[in-house]
Every structure is written in structure tokens, then in C-alpha cells.
Design a protein around this motif. Structure first.
Motif, PDB file in Angstrom:
ATOM      1  N   PRO A   1       0.806  -1.226   0.000  1.00 18.02           N
ATOM      2  CA  PRO A   1       0.000   0.000   0.000  1.00 18.02           C
ATOM      3  C   PRO A   1       0.836   1.272   0.000  1.00 18.02           C
ATOM      4  CG  PRO A   1      -0.215  -1.165   2.096  1.00 18.02           C
ATOM      5  CD  PRO A   1       0.554  -2.060   1.188  1.00 18.02           C
ATOM      6  N   VAL A   2       2.007   1.214   0.659  1.00 22.23           N
ATOM      7  CA  VAL A   2       2.864   2.405   0.708  1.00 22.23           C
ATOM      8  C   VAL A   2       3.323   2.777  -0.694  1.00 22.23           C
ATOM      9  CG1 VAL A   2       5.104   3.261   1.481  1.00 22.23           C
ATOM     10  CG2 VAL A   2       3.657   2.012   3.061  1.00 22.23           C
TER      11      VAL A   2
ATOM     12  N   ARG B   1       0.504   4.209  -2.827  1.00 21.00           N
ATOM     13  CA  ARG B   1       0.185   5.599  -2.543  1.00 21.00           C
ATOM     14  C   ARG B   1       1.260   6.530  -3.077  1.00 21.00           C
ATOM     15  NH1 ARG B   1       0.359   6.331   2.807  1.00 21.00           N
ATOM     16  NH2 ARG B   1       2.215   7.526   2.311  1.00 21.00           N
ATOM     17  N   ARG B   2       2.524   6.116  -2.898  1.00 23.39           N
ATOM     18  CA  ARG B   2       3.611   6.949  -3.397  1.00 23.39           C
ATOM     19  C   ARG B   2       3.514   7.134  -4.896  1.00 23.39           C
ATOM     20  NH1 ARG B   2       8.624   4.376  -0.193  1.00 23.39           N
ATOM     21  NH2 ARG B   2       8.091   5.238   1.842  1.00 23.39           N
TER      22      ARG B   2
ATOM     23  N   ASP C   1       0.959   9.644  -5.731  1.00 25.11           N
ATOM     24  CA  ASP C   1       1.427  11.006  -5.432  1.00 25.11           C
ATOM     25  C   ASP C   1       2.349  11.508  -6.532  1.00 25.11           C
ATOM     26  OD1 ASP C   1       0.040  10.963  -3.130  1.00 25.11           O
ATOM     27  OD2 ASP C   1       1.744  10.826  -1.768  1.00 25.11           O
ATOM     28  N   ILE C   2       3.297  10.645  -6.926  1.00 23.21           N
ATOM     29  CA  ILE C   2       4.256  11.060  -7.953  1.00 23.21           C
ATOM     30  C   ILE C   2       3.528  11.347  -9.262  1.00 23.21           C
ATOM     31  CG2 ILE C   2       6.257  10.369  -9.318  1.00 23.21           C
ATOM     32  CD1 ILE C   2       7.027   8.558  -6.960  1.00 23.21           C
TER      33      ILE C   2
ATOM     34  N   LEU D   1       0.563  12.291  -9.788  1.00 25.33           N
ATOM     35  CA  LEU D   1      -0.208  13.535  -9.705  1.00 25.33           C
ATOM     36  C   LEU D   1       0.688  14.748  -9.924  1.00 25.33           C
ATOM     37  CD1 LEU D   1      -3.240  13.953  -8.948  1.00 25.33           C
ATOM     38  CD2 LEU D   1      -2.418  14.731  -6.742  1.00 25.33           C
ATOM     39  N   VAL D   2       1.829  14.748  -9.237  1.00 23.43           N
ATOM     40  CA  VAL D   2       2.727  15.895  -9.336  1.00 23.43           C
ATOM     41  C   VAL D   2       3.380  15.955 -10.713  1.00 23.43           C
ATOM     42  CG1 VAL D   2       4.994  16.662  -8.574  1.00 23.43           C
ATOM     43  CG2 VAL D   2       3.189  16.300  -6.920  1.00 23.43           C
TER      44      VAL D   2
ATOM     45  N   ILE E   1      11.460   7.593 -10.300  1.00 22.09           N
ATOM     46  CA  ILE E   1      11.318   8.417  -9.099  1.00 22.09           C
ATOM     47  C   ILE E   1      10.871   7.552  -7.930  1.00 22.09           C
ATOM     48  CG2 ILE E   1      10.209  10.414  -8.066  1.00 22.09           C
ATOM     49  CD1 ILE E   1       9.672  11.475 -10.831  1.00 22.09           C
TER      50      ILE E   1
ATOM     51  N   TRP F   1      13.237   7.191  -4.679  1.00 22.36           N
ATOM     52  CA  TRP F   1      12.653   7.732  -3.464  1.00 22.36           C
ATOM     53  C   TRP F   1      12.484   6.622  -2.415  1.00 22.36           C
ATOM     54  CZ3 TRP F   1       6.847   9.359  -2.880  1.00 22.36           C
ATOM     55  CH2 TRP F   1       6.673   9.951  -1.639  1.00 22.36           C
TER      56      TRP F   1
ATOM     57  N   GLU G   1       6.320   7.651   9.272  1.00 21.20           N
ATOM     58  CA  GLU G   1       5.948   6.643   8.283  1.00 21.20           C
ATOM     59  C   GLU G   1       7.008   5.548   8.109  1.00 21.20           C
ATOM     60  OE1 GLU G   1       3.186   7.104   5.753  1.00 21.20           O
ATOM     61  OE2 GLU G   1       3.691   5.005   5.450  1.00 21.20           O
TER      62      GLU G   1
ATOM     63  N   ASN H   1      -1.107   1.373   7.582  1.00 19.48           N
ATOM     64  CA  ASN H   1      -1.328   2.495   6.673  1.00 19.48           C
ATOM     65  C   ASN H   1      -2.692   3.162   6.858  1.00 19.48           C
ATOM     66  OD1 ASN H   1      -1.798  -0.163   5.505  1.00 19.48           O
ATOM     67  ND2 ASN H   1      -2.706   0.972   3.814  1.00 19.48           N
TER      68      ASN H   1
ATOM     69  N   LEU I   1      -5.991  19.464 -10.594  1.00 22.15           N
ATOM     70  CA  LEU I   1      -5.481  18.097 -10.667  1.00 22.15           C
ATOM     71  C   LEU I   1      -6.580  17.077 -10.408  1.00 22.15           C
ATOM     72  CD1 LEU I   1      -2.147  18.601  -8.778  1.00 22.15           C
ATOM     73  CD2 LEU I   1      -2.357  17.635 -11.042  1.00 22.15           C
TER      74      LEU I   1
ATOM     75  N   TYR J   1       1.723  24.319  -8.440  1.00 20.73           N
ATOM     76  CA  TYR J   1       1.320  23.535  -7.279  1.00 20.73           C
ATOM     77  C   TYR J   1       2.555  22.903  -6.648  1.00 20.73           C
ATOM     78  CZ  TYR J   1      -0.478  19.425  -4.782  1.00 20.73           C
ATOM     79  OH  TYR J   1      -0.729  18.461  -3.854  1.00 20.73           O
TER      80      TYR J   1
ATOM     81  N   MET K   1      10.296  15.782  -2.738  1.00 22.20           N
ATOM     82  CA  MET K   1      10.963  14.657  -3.416  1.00 22.20           C
ATOM     83  C   MET K   1      10.226  14.224  -4.686  1.00 22.20           C
ATOM     84  SD  MET K   1      13.468  13.387  -1.387  1.00 22.20           S
ATOM     85  CE  MET K   1      13.613  11.887  -0.437  1.00 22.20           C
ATOM     86  N   LEU K   2       8.916  14.463  -4.704  1.00 19.21           N
ATOM     87  CA  LEU K   2       8.108  14.032  -5.845  1.00 19.21           C
ATOM     88  C   LEU K   2       8.514  14.718  -7.134  1.00 19.21           C
ATOM     89  CD1 LEU K   2       4.610  14.345  -4.170  1.00 19.21           C
ATOM     90  CD2 LEU K   2       5.909  12.275  -4.475  1.00 19.21           C
ATOM     91  N   TYR K   3       9.225  15.844  -7.016  1.00 21.87           N
ATOM     92  CA  TYR K   3       9.494  16.655  -8.193  1.00 21.87           C
ATOM     93  C   TYR K   3      10.791  16.304  -8.898  1.00 21.87           C
ATOM     94  CZ  TYR K   3       5.666  19.600  -6.771  1.00 21.87           C
ATOM     95  OH  TYR K   3       4.424  20.061  -6.454  1.00 21.87           O
ATOM     96  N   PHE K   4      11.691  15.602  -8.200  1.00 22.69           N
ATOM     97  CA  PHE K   4      13.046  15.498  -8.722  1.00 22.69           C
ATOM     98  C   PHE K   4      13.231  14.290  -9.612  1.00 22.69           C
ATOM     99  CE2 PHE K   4      13.855  17.599  -4.429  1.00 22.69           C
ATOM    100  CZ  PHE K   4      13.556  18.840  -4.940  1.00 22.69           C
TER     101      PHE K   4
ATOM    102  N   TYR L   1      18.550  14.740  -3.822  1.00 23.51           N
ATOM    103  CA  TYR L   1      18.215  13.948  -2.635  1.00 23.51           C
ATOM    104  C   TYR L   1      19.135  14.234  -1.457  1.00 23.51           C
ATOM    105  CZ  TYR L   1      14.732  11.044  -4.909  1.00 23.51           C
ATOM    106  OH  TYR L   1      13.602  10.599  -5.528  1.00 23.51           O
TER     107      TYR L   1
END
Lengths: 290, 568
Positions: A147-148, A151-152, A155-156, A158-159, A185, A189, B92, B140, B352, B381, B387-390, B435
């Protein structure tokens, strides 16, 4: 859920499901299969009102019908030819074999639905943690990560969509490219974050002692032993009958008639006892609350 | 005999010339609550990991660490794990296994405890932390605060004597953070557990601490109980250090000419008596224009009309007929509890996510009619996790390749790139891997890449989470500059102190709708809990004062106009 059959020790339950799957695969006696199928459906209904079964039953029936329909057209074994289809013989034996296969497959699939309710991952881990401790541990970690990671990756995605890296639009190759980008990514990550997990594991003493103990704990009570004995006795007998070809139903090369002698009668009685074990346990529990 | 005694500790990371710890000397008594504070990268985490042998980093070390009079390295392995427990910053990723029960058992299983002991301890611990109902839940499904409590409980099951907490509340919302601190406080008071905790947010931990250690560049600068360390920092004359003090202390130091150590207030209760005596002025009438719309005569840049949103067919509405107008040049913060749907709202504004019902307008045009490319470049946004951006190997690539991509859409992208590199001070970082940057640096880099598309509206999701006061002040200056260029900023935040000082207007998201939107000063001065400690302290006298600057403004006025004071 810890009621009825599921409240037993996981060992008898697990043994029951494993033996059931094996038995329905080797025994072709139509009465046995029909009984097995009916009892598994009733078991599901008794356990959760058939809620989970409803979700997938349509697909299972489709699968079953597919076998019944296809088998006679691809298998031409058997002596009783009913008619010819495109110059190929369609035999009674192949039809009966298809039906038997359907019933056995449906029983297995449906028993898996109730298996999932009875043998929760926890119980499964308990059963195998003394046998394969490392494997079980890795399984448990993996179950946390599924699940982690899901979800990640959402998120990625979406961005990255805001930067034109989108897996839902564009040409096929572009989409694949973008998908790989997101995977990269996700992996970098996640590896980065895994360092934290490993620190936390070491900080809590993972690998310090030679033998990890296990928290899983289910004790065999008297009734668990009793049920286990009945299961071993009845399924042992059934395997013995199968080995001795008692209650054997011959399909190929020529379908045999269903006869009833003492030995077949004994086989059917034993089948009934064996197949009704979970139903009786569930029923006894239900009666208590009437 | 002190429980822990650190003597002349020096530490250098491999391939690094600068020492990460310089001549650190201090001792910790049994049952003490020690707080380590200081800017990010000052060596707090390095110091703590020296005390936890299993995770001690590689590097050159000199000096001694004694635990109960013995060098810490001589401790048997098992004892070291059991007696010194540690909880990390990120709730987490510390979690190893799938369900709460497995996670709790994990540390004890590692020690090879007997099942009877495990059962007993888990039973006891679940009671203490109120975990009974979630024992069989997958981890979770827990909130951040619950996860951190779980991490704490899992460590406590080994019955440690010393608890090391590395910024344990920095990723939590205020309520989760308070609950966590209360637990730690109870452990300290009821079980006399020794606690060493590093923290940025001193407002909440100051009243709990017995000893505060202020570190800077690997050195211990000041040490003492909360009052004496406040005194030392205030006397040191280094303004940057002042930012680490709780705002009540800073307020006291501003209002009082000669500071007395014994009088320094460390929480709101103490501050109320001390500070209210210092303000001899009743400024009930002190107020600015209160009507929010009067400042903005233009049409709203973003407008939401009766927006409804939910994740599944069967789940409840997260946003329920929400309407909101945001005007050009406005700096709006949306506050709200955990899971109130703040981030979802932001993603809807960013285009989005599409609401099931209702409309979102950007400059009068319906959002879904605007092409995706245009939508995402006009509305920047910035997600919670940079981290999601790199994508690339270096900061340089991250910036230049992004600029390359935007060339066709933004004409003066090179000029813009230089501007933002300057504004966000990215020049020194160019050759580094994204990172490897610190949290604040990552945030700056991600923000620069978002801004390169020249957005008219910037959306920020919890930009100050886990960052130190120095960064927050820099960040505030950067945002000020952006606002001056006419940008509209919408921020989602838990950080009340930061929000109060910086944003023009605030809105509260509750029960799926915006319950109130007002200017910051009106918004906070009407709240009871959801307000700054400055406001809680002085609200009887100066109801509109939200941050220290407001108090300063009034009191400065007072100093300049002695006549008016005399008339009172």
C-alpha cells in the motif's frame, strides 16, 4: 472475524482446505463433487451471508461454463459419440468430464473465498513462522510496502502530471516513457526512505540475537484436537478409498454407470462426514445464538 | 553519578573536513528531560545517534561517552538496545511491519523474548496508549500522530531507561504533536524515564524541559534550565538565536527593559501575569480595516462554486458544497484539522482533481475547459513532499532542463531562472544531488522549478513542515517578494505561528466547507484555541495582537506618544 470455523486453531483449518482442494482434484464421483460444491457455497453463506462470494461468483460461473462448453470440442476421447461437430466427434464422456471439471474448479475457487476469511494472513504467518521464519518476516514487510508504494506512485503521478509527464495522454511510446520516469522516481525515493526503515530496525535490535522469537500464538484446545482428529480420520479414509479405487467413477474411455454397493456407500458416508465438518461447526455456533 | 556523561566529544563524517560535533561536554541525570535545539544541521541528530550505538554513523570520533559510569561501547549489545530506545523524525518510514500488533511485537521478537512476556507487555502498553482498538489494523490506516505513538510504544516495550527522540513531532499536526508530547511528559513524570529530545518547536516543549541545550555548528552554545537558557540567549545579543525561543519569552524581553532571570515566563500561564503588567495600555480599539472584500475590488482569480468531492462512490463527501473566492494578490491560508480535506481542496484548485459537483473558475474561465498544459503552468502547485518533483541527478539539471521544457511557453525563462536562483539562493547547490539536500533546500529547489512556468497563482501544501525557525524567516521573505510581484498565494498549513505572521487572510475548512474567511488578525483574535500564544497571552489587553510584531507596534506607538499615555 473469529467465529465458527474461523475460531478454530489455524492448523486444522489449513489442513482442511488443503485436503479439500486435493480431494476434489482426484475424486470424480459426481455425488462427491456436487456435495462438496453445495457445502462450500453454504459455508460461504453461513460465514458472511455470501457477501464476498457475490463479488466474484459471476466470474467463477463464467469460467465454469467455459470449461463445460469448450471441453467437448477440444477433447474427443470417449466411446459414446453423441454427434459430429465440424467433422469432429462430440462424446458424452467429454461432456461429463467437463462438468466434473467445472464442479471441481468451482469448489476450489469458492473454497478459496472462505479460506481467505478463515486463514487470515496472521494465521498463515503463524503456521509457517516456525518453519520458514525469514520468509514469513519478508512477507510481512512486503505486505506493509504494497500500500505504501501504491500511494507513493499515485502522489508522484499527480505531481508529474503538472510537468507534462502523464501516463494517461499522449502516444503509446510517450506514455511508456513517462511511466518509466515515474517508476524511476518511485524507486529512488523508496530506496532513500528504506534507509530510515533499516535504521529503525537496527535501533530496535534486529539481528542482535541469534533467534528471534515469534509473537504469533494460537493454542490447540480440546475441541481443536477433536476437530483435527475427525479431519484426519475422514480425509485419510477418503484418500485410502481413492487409492483403492473405491467409489471410483470411470469416465474415460467409457462412462460407467453409478452403482451403489456397500463399499461405495461407505465412501459416500465418509464423504458426507468430511465435507460437512465446517458446516456442522458453523451451524453449532449459529444454534447457540438462536 | 550522572546517567550519561559526554566528555569532549568530537566527530567528523568521512570525506568531510568540518567537524560535525566540536568538544561537546554535558551530562544527563537519571529522570531528566533534556531538549536539544538549534538550527538544522547543527549536529542534534549526529549527537543523538552517538548515544545509540546500533545506528552510529561511520566517521572519526574522539572523546568519551559514559553510560552509568562505563564507556558506552562496553555495554553488552542486548542491554544497549533495551536500555536506550530511539524514535525518529519520520513517523511513516520507521514502521517495519504490516499491522499494529506485529509492529509492537517486532522489537521484542528481535530480543527473543518469551511469548508470555510479550503478551503481558503488549497488553499493558496498549492500555497505557489506548491502542486496543487498533491492534489488528493495518498501519497504513493510521494517521501520522497515531503512527508516531505506535513507534513510541514499540520502543517502550523493551522498557528503556533512556528515550532518544529526534524531532518526533515535526511531521505531525498540532493536535497529534500535543498528544505525543503529553505521552512523553507522562513517561518522564510517572516512570522517571530519562528523555533526550531534539525539537524546533520550543513553544510546547519548553514548559516540560528540565534542561535545554542550544547547539550551533556542532558546538554546545548554551545550556541550562528553560529560564536560564532564555536568559543566556537573550543576553548573547545574537538575534538569530532569539528566533528559537518561544514567543512569550521574546515578548517578555521586548517589553521589559532589564530582564530578570527568575521572572522569565516559559508558558502562557506565567506570561499572562508577567506580561500583562508590562502593558499598561488597553488597546481595545486598536484595529485595522476588518472588511476583507474592501481591499480587493477586482474580480476573483480563483472562484469555487458549490464544490463537492469524494474519493469513492460510497465514501462521505470530503468537500461539501464548498464556495470560496480568492482575489489577485491575496495571500490566503487554509487551516483545518487532520483529514479535513485541505490537500484535496488544494489539488482541486490546481485542476489536478475534478470535483463531482460544482465548478471551479480560473479568471472567469471554467477550469475543466482550460487545456491541461496551460492550467498547470498558470497555477503552480507545490506538494507537501518536494521529493516528488526530482527527476535528474543534479540541482543544475533539475533547473535547466525544466527551463528548456518551458522555453516555448515562457519567453524570458532564462532571465526568470537567474532571478529565482538568486532569490532562493540555489547557486551554491548546483552540483549536488537533489536527494542530498536538506529539507529546506529541497523545498526551495522544488519551488523554483514550479515558479519557472510563471504561474499567476501559487499553491503551497504545508511548506513549513519540519523546518527550523531560521528557514521560516527566510521563506517568509521569499514569499513577501513573490506577493509584491502580484502573485496570488494559497497555502495549506498547520503552522499557526507562521500563518499568523505572514498571510493576509485565513480560512478554516471544517466539515467539508469553508466556515470562516477573514483577515488573519480578525480570524485569530476571535479564536480561543486556534490562535497564537502571543494572542492567548495578551488578548485581554490587546485583543487584535496576533504576533510579536503587533505587540511591538502598539507599544512603540506608546513610547513615541507619551502624552496619550498620560491621559489614561
Amino acid at each position: 472475524m473469529n467465529r465458527g470455523f474461523a475460531s478454530l486453531h489455524p492448523a486444522p483449518c489449513f489442513l482442511y482446505y488443503v485436503s479439500l482442494v486435493l480431494l476434489v482434484m482426484v475424486i470424480y464421483h459426481p455425488l462427491f463433487l456436487l456435495l462438496a460444491l453445495c457445502f462450500q457455497i453454504s459455508l460461504n453463506i453461513m460465514q458472511d451471508g455470501g457477501k464476498r462470494l457475490k463479488e466474484s461468483i459471476k466470474f467463477y460461473i463464467f469460467l465454469g461454463l467455459l470449461i463445460v462448453l469448450i471441453n467437448p470440442f477440444i477433447s474427443h476421447r470417449g466411446q459414446t459419440i453423441l454427434f459430429y461437430f465440424l467433422d469432429n466427434p462430440v462424446t458424452l464422456e467429454a461432456i461429463i468430464y467437463g462438468i466434473a471439471m467445472m464442479m471441481s474448479l468451482l469448489t476450489i475457487l469458492i473454497s478459496f473465498v472462505s479460506y481467505n476469511m478463515v486463514i487470515t494472513p496472521d494465521k498463515f504467518m503463524f503456521l509457517f513462522s516456525s518453519l520458514l521464519p525469514k520468509t514469513v518476516f519478508v512477507c510481512m514487510m512486503a505486505m506493509r510496502f504494497v500500500p505504501v508504494l501504491k500511494r507513493r506512485s499515485q502522489d508522484i503521478a499527480l505531481v508529474q502530471k503538472t510537468r507534462g509527464t502523464d501516463t494517461t495522454t499522449g502516444s503509446f511510446t510517450q506514455r511508456i516513457k513517462n511511466g518509466i520516469q515515474i517508476m524511476i522516481i518511485l524507486i529512488t525515493w523508496s530506496l532513500e526512505e528504506a534507509i530510515i526503515t533499516s535504521r529503525s530496525m537496527r535501533a530496535r535490535g534486529y539481528g542482535i540475537t541469534k533467534y528471534r522469537s515469534s509473537y504469533f500464538d494460537y493454542k490447540m484446545t480440546k475441541s481443536d484436537w477433536a476437530v483435527l482428529a475427525v479431519i484426519i480420520f475422514s480425509c485419510g479414509n477418503l484418500f485410502y478409498f481413492w487409492y483403492q479405487s473405491i467409489g471410483h467413477f470411470q469416465i474415460y474411455p467409457k462412462v460407467s454407470a453409478l452403482t451403489l454397493d456397500i463399499r461405495t456407500g461407505l465412501f459416500l458416508v465418509m464423504s458426507f462426514i468430511y465435507l460437512s465438518i465446517p458446516i456442522v461447526i458453523e451451524g453449532a455456533e449459529k444454534l447457540r445464538w438462536l | 553519578m550522572a546517567l550519561i556523561y559526554i566528555q569532549n566529544l568530537n566527530f567528523t563524517y568521512p570525506n568531510n573536513k568540518q567537524r560535525a560535533l566540536k568538544n561537546v561536554n554535558f551530562f544527563v541525570e537519571e529522570g531528566e528531560f533534556v531538549v536539544l535545539c538549534g538550527p538544522s544541521g547543527c549536529g542534534k541528530t549526529t549527537l543523538m545517534s552517538q548515544l545509540k550505538r546500533e545506528i552510529r554513523p561511520e566517521g572519526d570520533i574522539s572523546g568519551n561517552i559514559y553510560y552509568r559510569g562505563e564507556p558506552i561501547n562496553h555495554m553488552p549489545k542486548k542491554q544497549a538496545v533495551e536500555e536506550i530506545g530511539m524514535v525518529f523524525q519520520d513517523p511513516e518510514n520507521q514502521i517495519v511491519l504490516d499491522t499494529v500488533l506485529h509492529e509492537l511485537a517486532f522489537s521484542m521478537e528481535n530480543m527473543g523474548y518469551d511469548i508470555k512476556i510479550m503478551k503481558k507487555r503488549i497488553a499493558e502498553m496498549s492500555n497505557f496508549f489506548g491502542l486496543e482498538k487498533m491492534l489488528h489494523k493495518p498501519v497504513n490506516e493510521l494517521s501520522g500522530g497515531e503512527k508516531q505513538i505506535l513507534n513510541l510504544a514499540s520502543v517502550l516495550l523493551l522498557q528503556p531507561k533512556v528515550l532518544l527522540l529526534d524531532e518526533p513531532t515535526s511531521q505531525l499536526d498540532p493536535i497529534g504533536a500535543k498528544r505525543f508530547l503529553q505521552m512523553v511528559h507522562r513517561l518522564n513524570r510517572e516512570l522517571s524515564m530519562t528523555i533526550i529530545m531534539s525539537e524546533h518547536r520550543l513553544e510546547d516543549v519548553f514548559p516540560l524541559a528540565d534542561k535545554v541545550i542550544f547547539m550551533q555548528k556542532g558546538e554546545v552554545k548554551h545550556m541550562g534550565n528553560p529560564r536560564s537558557i532564555s536568559y543566556k540567549i537573550l543576553m548573547s545579543g545574537d538575534a538569530a538565536q532569539h528566533n528559537y525561543l518561544p514567543s512569550v519569552v521574546r515578548m517578555y524581553s521586548y517589553l521589559k527593559k532589564d530582564i530578570e532571570q527568575a521572572e522569565i515566563p516559559i508558558d502562557v500561564r506565567e506570561a499572562k501575569t508577567v506580561i500583562c503588567n508590562l502593558i499598561d495600555k488597553d488597546e481595545k480599539q486598536y484595529s485595522e480595516n476588518s472588511d476583507i472584500c474592501s481591499k480587493f475590488s477586482e474580480k476573483p482569480v480563483i472562484s469555487l462554486k458549490d464544490v463537492c468531492f469524494r474519493y469513492d462512490k460510497n465514501s462521505p463527501n470530503i468537500l461539501d458544497k464548498l464556495s470560496l473566492d480568492i482575489y489577485p494578490g491575496e495571500f490566503l491560508t487554509i487551516l483545518g484539522g487532520n483529514g479535513a480535506g485541505k490537500s484535496t481542496l488544494l489539488q482541486i484548485i490546481a485542476g489536478l482533481k475534478k470535483p463531482q459537483r460544482g465548478k471551479v473558475y480560473f479568471k472567469g474561465r471554467e477550469m475543466s475547459r482550460i487545456k491541461e498544459g496551460e492550467r498547470y503552468s498558470k497555477i503552480g502547485y507545490l506538494a507537501q513532499n518536494p521529493m516528488l518533483y526530482f527527476i535528474y541527478e543534479t540541482v543544475e539539471d533539475e533547473l535547466y532542463k525544466r527551463a528548456e521544457m518551458l522555453k516555448t511557453r515562457v519567453d524570458d525563462v532564462e532571465k526568470l531562472l537567474m532571478e529565482y536562483m538568486d532569490l532562493f539562493n540555489l547557486e551554491p547547490l548546483l552540483k549536488r544531488h537533489p536527494y542530498d539536500l536538506s529539507g529546506g533546500e529541497k523545498q526551495r529547489l522544488a519551488m523554483a522549478t514550479v515558479l519557472l512556468s510563471k504561474p499567476e497563482v501559487l499553491l503551497l501544501d504545508e511548506p513549513t513542515k519540519g523546518l527550523d525557525p531560521t528557514f521560516k524567516i527566510n521563506f517568509q521573505n521569499m514569499l513577501d517578494k513573490l506577493i509584491k510581484t502580484g502573485m496570488t498565494i494559497i497555502m495549506v498549513s498547520h503552522d499557526i505561528e507562521f500563518t499568523a505572521g505572514n498571510t493576509y487572510s485565513c480560512a478554516l475548512l471544517f466539515n467539508g466547507e469553508i466556515t470562516s474567511k477573514d483577515t488573519s488578525s480578525n480570524f485569530f483574535s476571535e479564536n480561543y484555541f486556534y490562535t497564537t500564544s502571543v494572542n492567548r497571552t495578551v488578548r485581554e489587553k490587546l485583543p487584535k495582537a496576533i504576533i510579536l510584531e503587533d505587540v511591538k507596534k502598539v507599544c512603540r506607538k506608546e513610547r513615541h506618544m507619551p502624552v496619550k499615555t498620560a491621559s489614561y
